[in-house]
Design an enzyme around this catalytic site. Structure first.
Site, PDB file in Angstrom:
ATOM      1  N   LYS A   1     176.215 -12.759  73.505  1.00  0.00           N
ATOM      2  CA  LYS A   1     175.344 -13.872  73.112  1.00  0.00           C
ATOM      3  C   LYS A   1     174.680 -14.487  74.345  1.00  0.00           C
ATOM      4  O   LYS A   1     173.490 -14.781  74.339  1.00  0.00           O
ATOM      5  CB  LYS A   1     176.145 -14.935  72.350  1.00  0.00           C
ATOM      6  CG  LYS A   1     176.592 -14.507  70.946  1.00  0.00           C
ATOM      7  CD  LYS A   1     175.425 -14.395  69.985  1.00  0.00           C
ATOM      8  CE  LYS A   1     175.852 -14.128  68.545  1.00  0.00           C
ATOM      9  NZ  LYS A   1     174.690 -13.840  67.666  1.00  0.00           N
TER      10      LYS A   1
ATOM     11  N   TYR B   1     181.953 -10.927  72.604  1.00  0.00           N
ATOM     12  CA  TYR B   1     180.973 -11.587  71.730  1.00  0.00           C
ATOM     13  C   TYR B   1     180.220 -12.686  72.495  1.00  0.00           C
ATOM     14  O   TYR B   1     178.986 -12.730  72.499  1.00  0.00           O
ATOM     15  CB  TYR B   1     181.726 -12.183  70.546  1.00  0.00           C
ATOM     16  CG  TYR B   1     180.900 -12.990  69.574  1.00  0.00           C
ATOM     17  CD1 TYR B   1     180.105 -12.361  68.620  1.00  0.00           C
ATOM     18  CD2 TYR B   1     180.952 -14.383  69.569  1.00  0.00           C
ATOM     19  CE1 TYR B   1     179.376 -13.104  67.705  1.00  0.00           C
ATOM     20  CE2 TYR B   1     180.222 -15.124  68.659  1.00  0.00           C
ATOM     21  CZ  TYR B   1     179.441 -14.485  67.735  1.00  0.00           C
ATOM     22  OH  TYR B   1     178.724 -15.218  66.824  1.00  0.00           O
TER      23      TYR B   1
ATOM     24  N   SER C   1     176.066 -18.923  70.133  1.00  0.00           N
ATOM     25  CA  SER C   1     177.375 -19.443  69.750  1.00  0.00           C
ATOM     26  C   SER C   1     177.982 -20.253  70.882  1.00  0.00           C
ATOM     27  O   SER C   1     177.696 -20.015  72.056  1.00  0.00           O
ATOM     28  CB  SER C   1     178.291 -18.259  69.433  1.00  0.00           C
ATOM     29  OG  SER C   1     179.636 -18.661  69.397  1.00  0.00           O
TER      30      SER C   1
END
Lengths: 328, 328
Positions: free
Chosen positions: A153, A149, A125
């Site tokens: 990632k 998050y 992402s």
């Protein structure tokens, strides 16, 4: 060719499955078998069901990853993960699913040994980047995520590159921009409104806008996301070199420009369905995300996205609304 | 103030302990207690032993990290780790010690809760960067390590930043250049020869040079490394912001320039003790490391290293040879 999709019940997983079932091919190879894994059992695609296994399982649970790779899929699309807002509110779950689940998958492949070396396409992402940013983020910009998050990632990207360097997998990490317009119900992603303000009004429903119209962001359609995945799975590894994690292309525009594209597709009545309601948490998360990219490597490698937000709206109408708009 | 040092038996750990015992202070605070942890029990420093606990333990083993933080050290210097060559040859050990051990430490701090929020200074490495590089690596250059060691260091940096953002720790990651001249015996680090070609000849012993004289690298002395650690532990967190992982300064020079500095300190006799013996593995690892930096942020934040390689040689002679050179 045998293909495994983790997170297959998610929006992109479903669209990828649909595309593979329609094409019956991935690049030059015939798709013979599909294995679909997710925490909730993925739906069996119509018309190909003799060749599809579905399984409800969590990769971070003991033995699950080993079982998932026991039949040696040639290509693994690793899409499984919890979204940004959930990883932010549930610290343990975020690390368990996004980091430990991915590591378990890589370790299960390594434990197989015996020359097994699948292509692993990982959906990362743009949240691996964190503000402050230059005007447009270059391919060699450092990773300073401002969410758990994005941290998870980025950690998996690093592992994927190391396992690739070691010859355990053939990894490709693709950093997706916001995927818009997401069909279906609003999910818990902080970026959800970018889709909501188009999808809901086009279906005649009210949409919440939690940030200001001047917010600039980069988007690609679900159809482009599936295209990125397939291109990453069929890309010549020699062209990629050691830097296997790539910024994907997309359409950069402001929320205001999104709204004008909505107006062109759905009229003033659609635009009138957007209700402004500031959400400081969403505003803070989105502010920390990158806005604009210069994804030179991905473009050189042949990854393709839409050119305008109008195209993105059109893809939504074609792929998810059967070509019809309720509010127009 | 209570200070915990992990990896305390290593070279930098010992020199840091020595400095803290000599100063009896860290910044404005008096050092009241020291806890020294390593896989082999660290030596008790002379003259302060009533206030020092030593413990042989591996942070990646269950319960060890919890015990290490149970007495709530105010500052944790997290130096524990296996070196680059070992992490490259022993895949499992590298991830277990360098990644899982660090994560266990952060998790033990999180589990403590109750407002406990220690300063955690983590020794990362320039090995988080991987070739190809620009002439001088800027502070915002991306992380594409080409070793498992660099991968693990980069992953821990990311976690440390996330745990810091979450208010669990006050993390500072310092990316050390090669620390030269290392006293004692050669270790298994691929960078070991950068010290060896100075240390061994100055002690009248032969040294192996596995790479060419044109190799350019950036170095700082062990004394500077200790200075970086102490500065990182006392730095005003507000000045650091979200980007807590920093490239440290150092002296950039070629192996040939190192050898000329050796000649000025130890004469032709010392230089004659260098034996050239190419090692393709070391050459490959070192080629993938960065050579030159533009560590603007660290300099602005007050981190200081030597200005010339002659100074680095002089620090070695003062700190490790009692001011005397055997071969001169």
């Amino acid at each position: 060719m045998h293909i495994l999709i983790t997170g297959a019940a998610g929006m992109i997983g479903r669209k990828l499955t649909e595309r593979l079932v329609t094409d019956r091919a991935l690049g030059q190879d015939t798709v013979e078998r599909l294995t679909l894994v997710d925490v909730a059992a993925p739906a069996r695609p119509a018309g190909f069901s003799d060749h599809v296994k579905t399984r409800a399982a969590d990769l971070a649970d003991p033995g699950v990853a080993a079982k998932a790779v026991s039949e040696r899929p040639d290509v693994i699309f690793h899409l499984a993960g919890v979204v940004s807002a959930e990883a932010e509110t549930d610290f343990d779950k975020g690390y368990r699913v996004n980091l430990d689940g991915s590591r378990a998958l890589l370790e299960a492949i390594r434990a197989t040994g015996d020359g097994y070396r699948p292509r692993v396409v990982f959906t990362s992402s743009m949240a691996v980047f964190g503000a402050p940013f230059p005007h447009a983020i270059p391919d060699d910009f450092h990773l300073t995520p401002l969410t758990s998050y994005g941290t998870q990632k980025a950690m998996v990207e690093l592992m994927l590159a190391d396992y690739t360097r070691r010859g355990i997998v053939e990894g490709v990490g693709i950093r997706l921009p916001s995927i818009v317009v997401r069909p279906g119900k609003p999910n818990r992603a902080a970026s959800g409104f970018f889709s909501g303000i188009v999808r809901e009004p086009l279906a005649g429903r009210e949409a919440l806008l939690p940030v200001s119209e001047s917010v600039v962001h980069t988007h690609a359609s679900p159809r482009s996301a599936v295209g990125f995945l397939i291109h990453a799975a069929t890309l010549d590894r020699a062209r990629l070199g050691a830097r296997i994690n790539l910024n994907m292309p997309g359409v950069t525009c402001s929320v205001g420009e999104q709204i004008e594209a909505l107006r062109r597709a759905g009229g003033d009545r659609a635009v009138a369905l957007i209700r402004r309601e500031a959400d400081p948490l969403v505003e803070r998360i989105v502010d920390g995300w990158p806005h604009r990219f210069d994804p030179r490597r991905a473009l050189e490698l042949g990854f393709k996205a839409e050119k305008t937000f109008d195209e993105i709206v059109r893809v939504h109408i074609e792929d998810d609304l059967g070509g019809r708009v309720a509010a127009a």
